[in-house]
Motif scaffolding. Structure first.
Motif, mmCIF file in Angstrom:
data_model
loop_
_atom_site.group_PDB
_atom_site.id
_atom_site.type_symbol
_atom_site.label_atom_id
_atom_site.label_comp_id
_atom_site.label_asym_id
_atom_site.label_seq_id
_atom_site.Cartn_x
_atom_site.Cartn_y
_atom_site.Cartn_z
ATOM 1 N N TYR A 154 4.059 12.860 5.330
ATOM 2 C CA TYR A 154 5.294 11.879 5.016
ATOM 3 C C TYR A 154 6.360 12.049 6.014
ATOM 4 O O TYR A 154 6.778 13.135 6.224
ATOM 5 C CB TYR A 154 5.914 12.331 3.766
ATOM 6 C CG TYR A 154 6.899 11.392 3.203
ATOM 7 C CD1 TYR A 154 6.625 10.094 2.653
ATOM 8 C CD2 TYR A 154 8.086 11.765 3.331
ATOM 9 C CE1 TYR A 154 7.645 9.293 2.324
ATOM 10 C CE2 TYR A 154 9.237 10.888 2.975
ATOM 11 C CZ TYR A 154 8.965 9.740 2.613
ATOM 12 O OH TYR A 154 10.002 8.791 2.273
ATOM 13 N N LYS A 168 0.097 6.964 -3.867
ATOM 14 C CA LYS A 168 0.083 7.052 -2.515
ATOM 15 C C LYS A 168 -0.669 6.060 -1.927
ATOM 16 O O LYS A 168 -0.322 5.707 -0.751
ATOM 17 C CB LYS A 168 -0.219 8.518 -1.911
ATOM 18 C CG LYS A 168 0.685 9.544 -2.271
ATOM 19 C CD LYS A 168 0.284 10.873 -1.785
ATOM 20 C CE LYS A 168 1.163 12.047 -2.205
ATOM 21 N NZ LYS A 168 0.874 13.115 -1.581
ATOM 22 N N THR A 228 2.293 8.032 5.557
ATOM 23 C CA THR A 228 2.940 6.954 4.885
ATOM 24 C C THR A 228 2.659 5.727 5.147
ATOM 25 O O THR A 228 2.345 4.728 4.166
ATOM 26 C CB THR A 228 4.624 7.067 5.210
ATOM 27 O OG1 THR A 228 4.837 8.537 5.294
ATOM 28 C CG2 THR A 228 5.493 6.114 4.469
#
Length: 373
Positions: A43, A264, A294
């Motif tokens: 992330y 996610k 991400t």
């Protein structure tokens, strides 16, 4: 199956075309891979810049080194510091006709890279306008004669300093294309079959259509547009903005699919073919449960080892393309690499020898790793 009939207007020419998107039939299933052996999700939200870079003093001479901290040990090292701006002096001041007026074009927002033989192409947005951008072609045979900071200096000091001779015939080999409408710009890629550049115009997704531009690699201008739709779980998907071609001329793209079970997001990989007739065949291929990080900034195909790469900031996953296409892909087939860097990864491309080139920004640069697989 459905058919879209459209009219295309680009560069003053009108093209009619048919675009057809083929969806999964009732007898065909999508491959789902629960790659629960993947390293932790990377992330990154606040990106760092190169230690040697600042807006006031962008010249860097010390190569950056980015190493993996998971999986096989790979090292990327700076090969070219790219221009973050280009100062032009094509106007003359009315008060001093011998002095130029500094017109600056900003090149810092590089979004994608692709390689054809000894040339590489960079797509960059035009400063703050994220809907207009341009392609720059660089000759590596020329650049390799000079220090790694030469391009950065050339953009900053062009016609302002005698430290760079802009009339040098070598640097006239740098070709700058005109602005055109593009969207995010993460998708510039090269297709050996058609000997042309391609990218996705993702300025809008009206009707859930994805627009693919064919770009002439000599003029660096779009010459054709094709559209397709993708249907998955009874709904049409938009938001495809990465692109890569294999050696047979099939293209691949991906999209994040979020769910309650995986907030996610999974990675949906699609495969398509653009025929000379204008027909586009597209179908979802696989759903990868654990994606790198991400945002998937780029996908790339290394034709030397026939692998597909999912590139996120600080992480890259690779998988064998033949196993993806024949739906025998297993979690054991993945290779994972995470990196000791908080730089923003923008693009990955491979030359004919399988050498990897990584594009990152703040400031913009191209790094190389000869042993990356």
């Amino acid at each position: 199956m459905f058919i879209i009939v459209g009219i295309l207007l680009i560069i003053g020419l009108v093209h009619s075309y048919f675009a057809i998107s083929l969806n999964l039939s009732e007898n065909e299933s999508i491959l789902i891979v629960d790659n629960n052996n993947a390293p932790p999700f990377v992330y990154l939200h606040n990106f760092s810049k190169s230690l040697g870079f600042s807006n006031d003093n962008p010249i860097e001479k010390q190569a950056n080194i980015i190493k993996t901290n998971h999986s096989t040990k790979y090292t990327f090292i700076t090969k070219y510091f790219l221009p973050d701006r280009w100062n032009n002096l094509d106007l003359k001041s009315s008060t001093n006709p011998n002095r130029g007026i500094n017109k600056t074009q900003y090149w810092y927002n590089c979004q994608s890279i692709c390689i054809d033989k000894n040339s590489f192409y960079i797509f960059s947005s035009s400063g703050y306008n994220r809907n207009l951008g341009f392609i720059v072609k660089y000759d590596m045979n020329v650049l390799d004669k000079y220090p790694i900071e030469t391009l950065r200096e050339l953009g900053l000091y062009s016609n302002l300093s005698k430290s760079i001779d802009t009339n040098n015939k070598d640097f006239k080999s740098i070709k700058i294309g005109e602005n055109f409408l593009y969207g995010h710009g993460q998708s510039l890629t090269y297709d050996k079959k058609t000997d042309s550049l391609w990218m996705i115009n993702d300025t809008d997704f009206k009707g859930n259509e994805t627009k693919v531009l064919q770009i002439n690699k000599n003029t660096l201008k779009p010459i054709k547009e094709h559209k397709f739709k993708v249907k998955y779980l009874n709904r049409y998907l938009n938001g495809f903005n990465t692109l890569a071609f294999d050696e047979d001329g099939f293209f691949y793209s991906e999209k994040i699919i979020k769910s309650k079970n995986n907030p996610k997001g999974d990675t949906l990989i699609i495969r398509g073919k653009i025929h000379e007739s204008g027909i586009v065949e597209v179908k979802p291929m696989a759903l990868i449960k654990n994606r790198p990080g991400t945002i998937i900034q780029s996908i790339a195909i290394n034709q030397k080892n026939n692998k597909l790469y999912l590139v996120s900031d600080g992480a890259i996953y690779s998988l064998p393309l033949d196993k993806l296409n024949d739906k025998t892909l297993r979690k054991e087939d993945f290779r994972y690499s995470t990196f000791n860097s908080e730089r923003e990864f923008e693009g990955l491309s491979f030359d004919g020898n399988g050498i990897a080139y990584l594009l990152i920004i703040r400031g913009p640069e191209v790094l190389v790793s000869s042993n990356f697989n």
